[in-house]
Design a protein around this motif. Structure first.
Motif, mmCIF file in Angstrom:
data_model
loop_
_atom_site.group_PDB
_atom_site.id
_atom_site.type_symbol
_atom_site.label_atom_id
_atom_site.label_comp_id
_atom_site.label_asym_id
_atom_site.label_seq_id
_atom_site.Cartn_x
_atom_site.Cartn_y
_atom_site.Cartn_z
ATOM 1 N N ALA A 14 76.380 98.442 -35.214
ATOM 2 C CA ALA A 14 76.446 97.905 -36.274
ATOM 3 C C ALA A 14 75.067 97.857 -37.209
ATOM 4 N N SER A 15 74.299 99.094 -36.940
ATOM 5 C CA SER A 15 73.130 99.211 -37.744
ATOM 6 C C SER A 15 73.227 100.609 -38.384
ATOM 7 N N GLU A 39 64.668 96.945 -37.850
ATOM 8 C CA GLU A 39 63.290 97.242 -37.478
ATOM 9 C C GLU A 39 63.064 97.472 -35.846
ATOM 10 N N SER A 40 64.370 98.233 -35.444
ATOM 11 C CA SER A 40 64.328 98.568 -34.185
ATOM 12 C C SER A 40 64.569 100.031 -33.483
ATOM 13 N N THR A 60 61.076 96.881 -30.916
ATOM 14 C CA THR A 60 61.116 96.466 -32.421
ATOM 15 C C THR A 60 59.751 96.878 -32.881
ATOM 16 N N GLY A 61 59.682 96.900 -34.155
ATOM 17 C CA GLY A 61 58.797 97.555 -35.013
ATOM 18 C C GLY A 61 58.730 97.215 -36.342
ATOM 19 N N VAL A 80 58.142 106.186 -30.801
ATOM 20 C CA VAL A 80 58.788 105.400 -32.022
ATOM 21 C C VAL A 80 57.881 105.601 -33.137
ATOM 22 N N ALA A 81 58.311 106.396 -34.162
ATOM 23 C CA ALA A 81 57.646 106.654 -35.471
ATOM 24 C C ALA A 81 57.994 105.426 -36.211
ATOM 25 N N GLN A 82 56.926 104.802 -37.109
ATOM 26 C CA GLN A 82 56.973 103.957 -38.107
ATOM 27 C C GLN A 82 56.323 104.188 -39.274
#
Length: 132
Positions: A14-15, A39-40, A60-61, A80-82
């Motif tokens: 659902a994302s 944001e996950s 999360t991030g 995790v790339a943000q």
């Protein structure tokens, strides 16, 4: 007799996502999905009984654009790339059955937008060998 080669939908998440990565650990199959709208970094595990992926962990991030797994000496890491707030490396903790922050990737003018893994092979040369 007609055989179809079309893929059929098996399961939906659902994302919206920007990247998907699969990895195997201790005879289980996992999927890491980056979902910037929530944001996950969603981690799913294959359920051998129900025959689908179930939610396993949620990292999360801020504006997560990539989740990439790396297995080193039987330990699982997820990069995790943000876009904002720096990027991070998480390590799987067997005792807690979840991913915990392991290392921050320095903030700076560079941002991780696309994560690729590579393997470095080492070659041991014995003394006296001609390497020219």
């Amino acid at each position: 007799m007609f055989l179809s080669t079309d893929f059929i939908l098996h399961q939906s998440v659902a994302s919206e996502s920007l990247s998907v990565d699969t990895f195997s650990y201790k005879n289980d199959v996992y999927v890491a999905i980056s979902a910037p709208s929530t944001e996950s970094c969603l981690i799913f595990q294959w359920d051998h009984i129900e025959m689908n992926f179930r939610t396993y962990d949620n990292i999360t991030g801020q504006s997560i654009v990539g989740c990439k797994s790396v297995i080193i000496e039987n330990e699982v890491f997820v990069i995790v790339a943000q876009l904002f707030g720096g990027s991070h490396i998480y390590k799987f903790d067997d005792d807690q059955s979840r991913f915990n922050k392991f290392q921050d990737i320095e903030k700076g003018p560079y941002k991780l937008l696309n994560i690729h893994t590579f393997i470095v092979f080492t070659h041991k040369l014995e003394r006296g060998q001609d390497v020219s």
